[in-house]
Design an enzyme around this catalytic site. Structure first.
Site, PDB file in Angstrom:
ATOM      1  N   ASP A   1       0.856  -1.184   0.000  1.00 36.85           N
ATOM      2  CA  ASP A   1       0.000   0.000   0.000  1.00 36.85           C
ATOM      3  C   ASP A   1       0.895   1.237   0.000  1.00 36.85           C
ATOM      4  O   ASP A   1       2.114   1.148   0.101  1.00 36.85           O
ATOM      5  CB  ASP A   1      -0.964  -0.015   1.190  1.00 36.85           C
ATOM      6  CG  ASP A   1      -0.254  -0.054   2.529  1.00 36.85           C
ATOM      7  OD1 ASP A   1       0.966   0.200   2.573  1.00 36.85           O
ATOM      8  OD2 ASP A   1      -0.916  -0.344   3.539  1.00 36.85           O
ATOM      9  N   SER A   2       0.289   2.398  -0.119  1.00 34.16           N
ATOM     10  CA  SER A   2       1.077   3.622  -0.308  1.00 34.16           C
ATOM     11  C   SER A   2       1.603   4.214   0.985  1.00 34.16           C
ATOM     12  O   SER A   2       2.482   5.070   0.961  1.00 34.16           O
ATOM     13  CB  SER A   2       0.222   4.674  -1.016  1.00 34.16           C
ATOM     14  OG  SER A   2      -0.797   5.143  -0.142  1.00 34.16           O
ATOM     15  N   GLY A   3       1.048   3.788   2.118  1.00 33.54           N
ATOM     16  CA  GLY A   3       1.377   4.422   3.383  1.00 33.54           C
ATOM     17  C   GLY A   3       0.411   5.516   3.771  1.00 33.54           C
ATOM     18  O   GLY A   3       0.403   5.989   4.909  1.00 33.54           O
ATOM     19  N   GLY A   4      -0.424   5.915   2.825  1.00 34.37           N
ATOM     20  CA  GLY A   4      -1.347   7.017   3.089  1.00 34.37           C
ATOM     21  C   GLY A   4      -2.324   6.742   4.209  1.00 34.37           C
ATOM     22  O   GLY A   4      -2.568   7.598   5.064  1.00 34.37           O
ATOM     23  N   PHE A   5      -2.889   5.533   4.238  1.00 34.54           N
ATOM     24  CA  PHE A   5      -3.882   5.220   5.257  1.00 34.54           C
ATOM     25  C   PHE A   5      -3.280   5.341   6.653  1.00 34.54           C
ATOM     26  O   PHE A   5      -3.897   5.866   7.570  1.00 34.54           O
ATOM     27  CB  PHE A   5      -4.449   3.817   5.050  1.00 34.54           C
ATOM     28  CG  PHE A   5      -5.460   3.413   6.082  1.00 34.54           C
ATOM     29  CD1 PHE A   5      -6.766   3.880   6.004  1.00 34.54           C
ATOM     30  CD2 PHE A   5      -5.109   2.598   7.150  1.00 34.54           C
ATOM     31  CE1 PHE A   5      -7.708   3.529   6.969  1.00 34.54           C
ATOM     32  CE2 PHE A   5      -6.036   2.239   8.116  1.00 34.54           C
ATOM     33  CZ  PHE A   5      -7.336   2.715   8.020  1.00 34.54           C
TER      34      PHE A   5
ATOM     35  N   ASP B   1      -2.539   8.532  -1.815  1.00 35.42           N
ATOM     36  CA  ASP B   1      -3.810   9.257  -1.858  1.00 35.42           C
ATOM     37  C   ASP B   1      -4.131   9.834  -0.492  1.00 35.42           C
ATOM     38  O   ASP B   1      -3.529   9.469   0.512  1.00 35.42           O
ATOM     39  CB  ASP B   1      -4.948   8.320  -2.296  1.00 35.42           C
ATOM     40  CG  ASP B   1      -5.149   7.171  -1.317  1.00 35.42           C
ATOM     41  OD1 ASP B   1      -4.165   6.753  -0.678  1.00 35.42           O
ATOM     42  OD2 ASP B   1      -6.280   6.681  -1.199  1.00 35.42           O
TER      43      ASP B   1
ATOM     44  N   GLN C   1     -11.350   7.530  -4.910  1.00 36.58           N
ATOM     45  CA  GLN C   1     -11.919   7.998  -3.647  1.00 36.58           C
ATOM     46  C   GLN C   1     -13.247   8.712  -3.927  1.00 36.58           C
ATOM     47  O   GLN C   1     -13.754   8.684  -5.038  1.00 36.58           O
ATOM     48  CB  GLN C   1     -10.933   8.921  -2.939  1.00 36.58           C
ATOM     49  CG  GLN C   1      -9.687   8.225  -2.394  1.00 36.58           C
ATOM     50  CD  GLN C   1      -9.976   7.415  -1.130  1.00 36.58           C
ATOM     51  OE1 GLN C   1     -11.102   7.363  -0.626  1.00 36.58           O
ATOM     52  NE2 GLN C   1      -8.933   6.771  -0.612  1.00 36.58           N
TER      53      GLN C   1
ATOM     54  N   GLY D   1     -11.458   4.198   0.676  1.00 37.60           N
ATOM     55  CA  GLY D   1     -12.418   4.965   1.457  1.00 37.60           C
ATOM     56  C   GLY D   1     -13.661   4.204   1.857  1.00 37.60           C
ATOM     57  O   GLY D   1     -14.665   4.822   2.248  1.00 37.60           O
TER      58      GLY D   1
ATOM     59  N   ASP E   1      -8.209  -7.193   0.628  1.00 39.13           N
ATOM     60  CA  ASP E   1      -7.245  -7.412   1.714  1.00 39.13           C
ATOM     61  C   ASP E   1      -7.850  -6.905   3.013  1.00 39.13           C
ATOM     62  O   ASP E   1      -8.713  -6.028   3.002  1.00 39.13           O
ATOM     63  CB  ASP E   1      -5.935  -6.660   1.454  1.00 39.13           C
ATOM     64  CG  ASP E   1      -6.027  -5.215   1.926  1.00 39.13           C
ATOM     65  OD1 ASP E   1      -5.525  -4.919   3.032  1.00 39.13           O
ATOM     66  OD2 ASP E   1      -6.635  -4.384   1.215  1.00 39.13           O
TER      67      ASP E   1
ATOM     68  N   CYS F   1     -14.254 -27.992   8.307  1.00 39.43           N
ATOM     69  CA  CYS F   1     -12.989 -27.447   7.797  1.00 39.43           C
ATOM     70  C   CYS F   1     -11.913 -28.524   7.779  1.00 39.43           C
ATOM     71  O   CYS F   1     -11.813 -29.331   8.705  1.00 39.43           O
ATOM     72  CB  CYS F   1     -12.545 -26.269   8.671  1.00 39.43           C
ATOM     73  SG  CYS F   1     -11.004 -25.485   8.124  1.00 39.43           S
TER      74      CYS F   1
ATOM     75  N   CYS G   1      -8.552 -27.712   7.413  1.00 38.82           N
ATOM     76  CA  CYS G   1      -7.257 -27.061   7.583  1.00 38.82           C
ATOM     77  C   CYS G   1      -6.416 -27.820   8.615  1.00 38.82           C
ATOM     78  O   CYS G   1      -6.918 -28.679   9.349  1.00 38.82           O
ATOM     79  CB  CYS G   1      -7.424 -25.604   7.994  1.00 38.82           C
ATOM     80  SG  CYS G   1      -7.817 -25.328   9.744  1.00 38.82           S
TER      81      CYS G   1
ATOM     82  N   CYS H   1      -7.820 -27.630  12.218  1.00 39.60           N
ATOM     83  CA  CYS H   1      -9.035 -28.409  12.484  1.00 39.60           C
ATOM     84  C   CYS H   1      -8.800 -29.911  12.373  1.00 39.60           C
ATOM     85  O   CYS H   1      -9.517 -30.694  13.000  1.00 39.60           O
ATOM     86  CB  CYS H   1     -10.148 -27.970  11.531  1.00 39.60           C
ATOM     87  SG  CYS H   1     -10.755 -26.290  11.898  1.00 39.60           S
TER      88      CYS H   1
ATOM     89  N   HIS I   1      -6.237 -21.077  10.842  1.00 36.49           N
ATOM     90  CA  HIS I   1      -7.612 -21.448  10.506  1.00 36.49           C
ATOM     91  C   HIS I   1      -8.341 -20.300   9.802  1.00 36.49           C
ATOM     92  O   HIS I   1      -8.998 -20.520   8.774  1.00 36.49           O
ATOM     93  CB  HIS I   1      -8.390 -21.860  11.752  1.00 36.49           C
ATOM     94  CG  HIS I   1      -9.859 -21.955  11.499  1.00 36.49           C
ATOM     95  ND1 HIS I   1     -10.445 -23.044  10.868  1.00 36.49           N
ATOM     96  CD2 HIS I   1     -10.867 -21.069  11.723  1.00 36.49           C
ATOM     97  CE1 HIS I   1     -11.745 -22.823  10.731  1.00 36.49           C
ATOM     98  NE2 HIS I   1     -12.026 -21.640  11.241  1.00 36.49           N
TER      99      HIS I   1
END
Length: 378
Positions: free
Chosen positions: A93-97, A147, A190, A217, A267, A305, A307, A310, A336
């Site tokens: 990611d850009s780091g903006g958040f 952004d 946005q 956003g 994500d 499940c 996995c 489990c 899990h």
């Protein structure tokens, strides 16, 4: 071009897309959920475990890796892939958040953002050009444009100015991107809940011809029906021949609803974060394994499940580990939850292939309990 999208099929029942994204470090089918490895690691998981459970792409965080260990050290190690021994694709990611969410003391200017390091308190400055330099040094397959991340809710006038600034910053990101042949750069649409601003943002960004587009956003506190409404009028504004990424979304219902609305990539830290609190995603809904009623429950977390967790460990044992604050317990719940979401996305892709994603949604929501009054959500 570093990133290429291939449309494989459109679901006749819902319009959802089955696709494949090609990157310098391999290809992956979409819709896909990307586990979050903020500091070049998905918490408690090894790269080998992630690969075995079907994660083909993970996300790392530009802001945090800039602060520690520093993008210069990662670059010297040969890039993120070699640094963390991950052979699949990586998105940064850009780091903006983080700049807009972690720092109370920040000043937004046309050049960029002045803020304080959330660890040391030192003054820092992040601009579109700096975000590109850091991400070029990290070497991710997919980079995100820098952004502005406005709060929710925001007034229309504020959001309009924010969208316009994000568009100007997007142009600077393209100009500052030094490795377009080996790293793809996505633009971020946005505009909050305002349809006219989403239209303006999408128009501005698609004119710049990014190899992919994210919708930002959302999942910032708005009700689920508002998010779905925004997706209904925003996703069609994005090119059909490029990947579409919905940022920060990872609850099972939103993954399905987002896929139905034409999203390819998702994500979220949700599955790993709640796992460390002893909360598990199961085919029957949310299960808080640390609760006392599971002290003598020797069944697996989810009897449906398959996995590693489990197949080998009981609720009683995992509850004991979590209550005792043992790291192995958090590893088991994290494994899990990630497996559950990756398997869910495989089921979504299969339902698209068979033109029955709408039916799958109804079956899943009924089994999961989303259709019940006062249903517990994440």
């Amino acid at each position: 071009m570093a990133i290429r999208y291939e449309l494989l099929k459109t679901c006749k029942q819902t319009g959802a897309r089955l696709g494949r994204v090609h990157t310098p470090h391999g290809s992956f089918e979409t819709p896909m959920f990307m586990p979050v490895g903020t500091l070049a690691t998905v918490k408690t998981m090894s790269p080998e475990e992630l690969e075995r459970m079907g994660a083909s792409i993970i996300l790392s965080n530009t802001y945090h890796l800039w602060l520690r260990p520093g993008e210069d050290i990662v670059e010297e190690a040969g890039g993120l892939h070699k640094f963390m021994n991950w052979n699949g694709s990586i998105l940064t990611d850009s780091g903006g958040f983080q700049v807009f969410s972690l720092s109370d003391l920040r000043q937004i200017e046309e050049e960029g953002v002045h803020f304080r390091n959330h660890i040391s308190g030192e003054k820092l400055f992040l601009s579109p050009e700096k975000a590109m330099h850091i991400q070029n040094s990290l070497g991710a397959d997919i980079m995100m444009a820098f952004d502005e991340c406005p709060p929710y809710p925001a007034e229309h006038d504020y959001m309009k100015k924010s969208v316009e600034r994000t568009s100007r910053w997007a142009e600077r990101c393209l100009e500052g991107h030094q490795k377009p042949d080996t790293q793809g750069l996505f633009g971020i649409v946005q505009g909050g809940e305002y349809e006219d601003l989403r239209q303006q943002s999408a128009k501005d960004l698609t004119s710049l011809d990014f190899p992919g587009y994210a919708i930002g956003g959302l999942s910032v506190g708005e009700p689920k029906d508002v998010m779905n409404k925004v997706l209904d009028f925003t996703t069609p504004l994005l090119p059909d021949h490029k990947p579409r990424y919905l940022m920060g979304v990872g609850s099972p219902d939103s993954l399905i609803d987002g896929s139905i609305r034409g999203i390819d990539m998702f994500d979220c830290v949700l599955p790993t974060r709640i796992a460390r609190n002893g909360t598990c995603m199961t085919s029957q809904g949310r299960l808080v394994v640390r609760n006392a009623k599971f002290a003598r429950d020797f069944r697996p977390i989810d009897e449906q499940c398959d996995c590693h967790t489990c197949r080998n460990y009981s609720r009683a044992y995992i509850r004991h580990l979590v209550k005792a604050n043992e790291t192995f317990g958090f590893r088991l719940t994290t494994y899990h939850n990630l497996y559950f979401l990756l398997k869910l996305m495989r089921q979504v892709r299969e339902a698209i292939r068979e033109d029955r994603l709408g039916d799958f949604r109804e079956e899943f929501f009924e089994q999961y309990g989303f259709n019940k009054p006062n249903a517990k959500n994440f």
